[in-house]
Design an enzyme around this catalytic site. Structure first.
Site, PDB file in Angstrom:
ATOM      1  N   ASN A 294      22.115  -4.055   0.268  1.00 27.93           N
ATOM      2  CA  ASN A 294      21.038  -4.726  -0.469  1.00 27.93           C
ATOM      3  C   ASN A 294      19.648  -4.345   0.037  1.00 27.93           C
ATOM      4  O   ASN A 294      18.667  -4.498  -0.695  1.00 27.93           O
ATOM      5  CB  ASN A 294      21.249  -6.254  -0.351  1.00 27.93           C
ATOM      6  CG  ASN A 294      20.029  -7.036  -0.738  1.00 27.93           C
ATOM      7  OD1 ASN A 294      19.712  -7.173  -1.913  1.00 27.93           O
ATOM      8  ND2 ASN A 294      19.287  -7.533   0.259  1.00 27.93           N
TER       9      ASN A 294
ATOM     10  N   THR B  93       9.852  -1.082  -1.624  1.00 26.85           N
ATOM     11  CA  THR B  93       9.083  -0.356  -2.642  1.00 26.85           C
ATOM     12  C   THR B  93       7.848   0.243  -1.994  1.00 26.85           C
ATOM     13  O   THR B  93       7.295  -0.340  -1.056  1.00 26.85           O
ATOM     14  CB  THR B  93       8.601  -1.286  -3.783  1.00 26.85           C
ATOM     15  OG1 THR B  93       7.869  -2.370  -3.211  1.00 26.85           O
ATOM     16  CG2 THR B  93       9.747  -1.821  -4.610  1.00 26.85           C
TER      17      THR B  93
ATOM     18  N   GLY C 155       5.282   4.371 -12.074  1.00 29.24           N
ATOM     19  CA  GLY C 155       4.837   4.105 -10.698  1.00 29.24           C
ATOM     20  C   GLY C 155       5.941   4.043  -9.671  1.00 29.24           C
ATOM     21  O   GLY C 155       5.687   3.693  -8.515  1.00 29.24           O
TER      22      GLY C 155
ATOM     23  N   TYR D 264      11.475   4.999  -6.085  1.00 34.81           N
ATOM     24  CA  TYR D 264      12.403   3.853  -6.169  1.00 34.81           C
ATOM     25  C   TYR D 264      13.433   4.072  -7.283  1.00 34.81           C
ATOM     26  O   TYR D 264      14.634   3.838  -7.086  1.00 34.81           O
ATOM     27  CB  TYR D 264      11.575   2.599  -6.424  1.00 34.81           C
ATOM     28  CG  TYR D 264      12.304   1.288  -6.375  1.00 34.81           C
ATOM     29  CD1 TYR D 264      12.472   0.592  -5.177  1.00 34.81           C
ATOM     30  CD2 TYR D 264      12.796   0.703  -7.544  1.00 34.81           C
ATOM     31  CE1 TYR D 264      13.116  -0.645  -5.152  1.00 34.81           C
ATOM     32  CE2 TYR D 264      13.443  -0.524  -7.519  1.00 34.81           C
ATOM     33  CZ  TYR D 264      13.594  -1.197  -6.322  1.00 34.81           C
ATOM     34  OH  TYR D 264      14.231  -2.424  -6.294  1.00 34.81           O
TER      35      TYR D 264
ATOM     36  N   ILE E 181      13.484 -10.169 -10.344  1.00 42.07           N
ATOM     37  CA  ILE E 181      13.966 -11.402  -9.729  1.00 42.07           C
ATOM     38  C   ILE E 181      12.820 -11.999  -8.904  1.00 42.07           C
ATOM     39  O   ILE E 181      12.058 -11.256  -8.258  1.00 42.07           O
ATOM     40  CB  ILE E 181      15.179 -11.103  -8.799  1.00 42.07           C
ATOM     41  CG1 ILE E 181      16.270 -10.289  -9.536  1.00 42.07           C
ATOM     42  CG2 ILE E 181      15.751 -12.382  -8.210  1.00 42.07           C
ATOM     43  CD1 ILE E 181      16.946 -10.961 -10.704  1.00 42.07           C
TER      44      ILE E 181
HETATM   45  N1  CAA Z   1       3.028   2.112 -18.766  1.00 36.23           N
HETATM   46  C1  CAA Z   1       2.077   2.942 -19.269  1.00 36.23           C
HETATM   47  N2  CAA Z   1       0.863   3.106 -18.718  1.00 36.23           N
HETATM   48  C2  CAA Z   1       0.601   2.395 -17.623  1.00 36.23           C
HETATM   49  C3  CAA Z   1       1.540   1.508 -17.048  1.00 36.23           C
HETATM   50  C4  CAA Z   1       2.789   1.376 -17.672  1.00 36.23           C
HETATM   51  N3  CAA Z   1       3.747   0.556 -17.196  1.00 36.23           N
HETATM   52  N4  CAA Z   1       0.978   0.944 -15.953  1.00 36.23           N
HETATM   53  C5  CAA Z   1      -0.247   1.458 -15.842  1.00 36.23           C
HETATM   54  N5  CAA Z   1      -0.490   2.313 -16.850  1.00 36.23           N
HETATM   55  C6  CAA Z   1      -1.689   3.112 -17.097  1.00 36.23           C
HETATM   56  C7  CAA Z   1      -2.935   2.257 -16.892  1.00 36.23           C
HETATM   57  O1  CAA Z   1      -3.270   1.576 -18.082  1.00 36.23           O
HETATM   58  C8  CAA Z   1      -3.954   3.309 -16.536  1.00 36.23           C
HETATM   59  O2  CAA Z   1      -4.348   3.998 -17.690  1.00 36.23           O
HETATM   60  P1  CAA Z   1      -5.890   4.311 -17.983  1.00 36.23           P
HETATM   61  O3  CAA Z   1      -6.327   5.132 -16.794  1.00 36.23           O
HETATM   62  O4  CAA Z   1      -5.854   5.044 -19.273  1.00 36.23           O
HETATM   63  O5  CAA Z   1      -6.535   2.980 -18.038  1.00 36.23           O
HETATM   64  C9  CAA Z   1      -3.169   4.319 -15.713  1.00 36.23           C
HETATM   65  O6  CAA Z   1      -1.786   4.121 -16.102  1.00 36.23           O
HETATM   66  C10 CAA Z   1      -3.289   4.092 -14.239  1.00 36.23           C
HETATM   67  O7  CAA Z   1      -2.936   2.727 -13.960  1.00 36.23           O
HETATM   68  P2  CAA Z   1      -3.442   1.994 -12.663  1.00 36.23           P
HETATM   69  O8  CAA Z   1      -4.936   2.083 -12.572  1.00 36.23           O
HETATM   70  O9  CAA Z   1      -2.797   0.633 -12.580  1.00 36.23           O
HETATM   71  O10 CAA Z   1      -2.838   2.950 -11.531  1.00 36.23           O
HETATM   72  P3  CAA Z   1      -2.679   2.653 -10.059  1.00 36.23           P
HETATM   73  O11 CAA Z   1      -2.455   3.958  -9.425  1.00 36.23           O
HETATM   74  O12 CAA Z   1      -3.742   1.764  -9.541  1.00 36.23           O
HETATM   75  O13 CAA Z   1      -1.342   1.749  -9.984  1.00 36.23           O
HETATM   76  C11 CAA Z   1       0.968   1.301  -9.982  1.00 36.23           C
HETATM   77  C12 CAA Z   1      -0.133   2.281 -10.351  1.00 36.23           C
HETATM   78  C13 CAA Z   1       0.794   0.751  -8.571  1.00 36.23           C
HETATM   79  C14 CAA Z   1       2.278   2.023 -10.002  1.00 36.23           C
HETATM   80  C15 CAA Z   1       0.963   0.143 -10.981  1.00 36.23           C
HETATM   81  O14 CAA Z   1       1.062   0.686 -12.267  1.00 36.23           O
HETATM   82  C16 CAA Z   1       2.115  -0.808 -10.762  1.00 36.23           C
HETATM   83  O15 CAA Z   1       2.071  -1.676  -9.890  1.00 36.23           O
HETATM   84  N6  CAA Z   1       3.160  -0.708 -11.573  1.00 36.23           N
HETATM   85  C17 CAA Z   1       4.314  -1.611 -11.499  1.00 36.23           C
HETATM   86  C18 CAA Z   1       5.408  -0.978 -10.757  1.00 36.23           C
HETATM   87  C19 CAA Z   1       6.578  -1.919 -10.763  1.00 36.23           C
HETATM   88  O16 CAA Z   1       7.022  -2.423 -11.779  1.00 36.23           O
HETATM   89  N7  CAA Z   1       7.104  -2.180  -9.594  1.00 36.23           N
HETATM   90  C20 CAA Z   1       8.208  -3.047  -9.499  1.00 36.23           C
HETATM   91  C21 CAA Z   1       8.214  -3.659  -8.131  1.00 36.23           C
HETATM   92  S1  CAA Z   1       9.518  -4.859  -7.980  1.00 36.23           S
HETATM   93  C22 CAA Z   1      10.908  -3.955  -7.925  1.00 36.23           C
HETATM   94  O17 CAA Z   1      10.915  -2.763  -7.880  1.00 36.23           O
HETATM   95  C23 CAA Z   1      12.187  -4.728  -7.900  1.00 36.23           C
HETATM   96  C24 CAA Z   1      13.106  -4.255  -8.942  1.00 36.23           C
HETATM   97  O18 CAA Z   1      14.085  -3.625  -8.629  1.00 36.23           O
HETATM   98  C25 CAA Z   1      12.872  -4.621 -10.342  1.00 36.23           C
END
Ligand code: CAA
Length: 242
Positions: free
Chosen positions: A83, A87, A144, A148, A181
């Site tokens: 488990n 990230t 992003g 992972y 979760i």
């Molecule tokens: N789909 C499409 N476009 C996206 C997007 C998405 N999901 N997320 C961001 N964008 C776009 C933004 O709108 C932005 O576009 P513009 O420049 O045209 O405005 C561009 O991508 C850059 O976005 P950010 O400024 O947010 O980029 P960043 O580098 O600051 O951050 C990131 C990137 C940290 C990956 C952020 O997008 C993020 O946190 N994403 C979520 C990742 C996620 O879901 N993680 C899950 C963690 S929990 C887990 O993993 C447990 C599990 O098993 C489920």
């Protein structure tokens, strides 16, 4: 009814803590593996009766030694729940090489390290249950999370291959793919991003760690003997993988 020993990596916090509690409630003795958070490990021991072991699951030798120590101190290992996971999110064009390696080693290489450490004795015993906690993001990919998503998808292939090798020895190997979760991991996400994810979940809420733990208890049981090489999704309908 008393059962044998279960190892839960990342077993003192988050989903892992609930798995630890649920397996103990089902009669197992649990070795809960932790890496850095001493306070959470002590609290887990005090609250659940699990025995906490400090271990870096990315360290092959340390995993071998830990499996030996746990077997000597607690008894034969019947269940292994892989488990532990981290990230280090970031878009590919900004991702540091170390963030690729850290996630692959902690989330995927750890499965090899831990399984390699217990599989021989499970084969000799003719019984074992291995449960790998993958993720919805290994099934569908996630913006992003190239590191992972790759690690979690890798766990699914790993699960199927090891299930094939282990079936004739009474060992089942399955994967669970949780969706989002409510844990510290998702709490550390940007709130706007998380709100956007929740809007994509048909049941309109995040999952609870107990909802993953209950699947583990079932997969560990004798009743699940015919389930091996499977991927069980629990994501509130966010991604309906076949
Ligand atoms: N789909 C499409 N476009 C996206 C997007 C998405 N999901 N997320 C961001 N964008 C776009 C933004 O709108 C932005 O576009 P513009 O420049 O045209 O405005 C561009 O991508 C850059 O976005 P950010 O400024 O947010 O980029 P960043 O580098 O600051 O951050 C990131 C990137 C940290 C990956 C952020 O997008 C993020 O946190 N994403 C979520 C990742 C996620 O879901 N993680 C899950 C963690 S929990 C887990 O993993 C447990 C599990 O098993 C489920």
């Amino acid at each position: 009814m008393p059962k044998g020993v279960a190892i839960v990596t990342g077993g003192t916090r988050g989903i892992g803590l609930e798995i630890t509690k649920a397996l103990i409630a089902d009669g197992y003795q649990v070795a809960a593996i932790y890496h850095g958070n001493e306070e959470a490990a002590q609290k887990c021991e005090a609250d659940t009766g699990a025995k906490a072991y400090k271990l870096d699951v990315a360290d092959f030798e340390a995993c071998q030694k830990a499996a030996e120590t746990i077997t000597t101190e607690m008894g034969e290992i019947e269940v292994l729940v892989n488990n532990a996971g981290i990230t280090k999110d970031g878009m590919m064009h900004k991702m540091a090489e170390e963030n690729w390696h850290a996630v692959i080693e902690t989330n995927l290489t750890s499965c090899f390290n831990m399984c390699r450490a217990v599989i021989g004795r499970m084969r000799t015993a003719g019984f074992g249950r291995i449960i790998n906690i993958s993720s919805i993001n290994g099934q569908k990919g996630q913006f992003g999370q190239t590191n992972y998503s790759a690690a979690k998808a890798g766990m699914l292939g790993f699960t199927k291959a090891l299930a094939l090798e282990s079936a004739a020895k009474g060992i089942t190997v399955n994967a669970i793919c949780p969706g989002y979760i409510a844990t510290e991991m998702t709490a550390s996400m940007n709130q706007d991003v998380l709100d956007g994810v929740i809007r994509q979940i048909p049941v309109a809420r995040m999952g609870k760690p107990e909802e993953i733990a209950d699947i583990c208890v079932f997969l560990a049981s004798e009743k699940a003997a015919f389930i091996t090489g499977s991927t069980i999704t629990a994501n509130g309908g966010q991604y309906m993988a076949s």
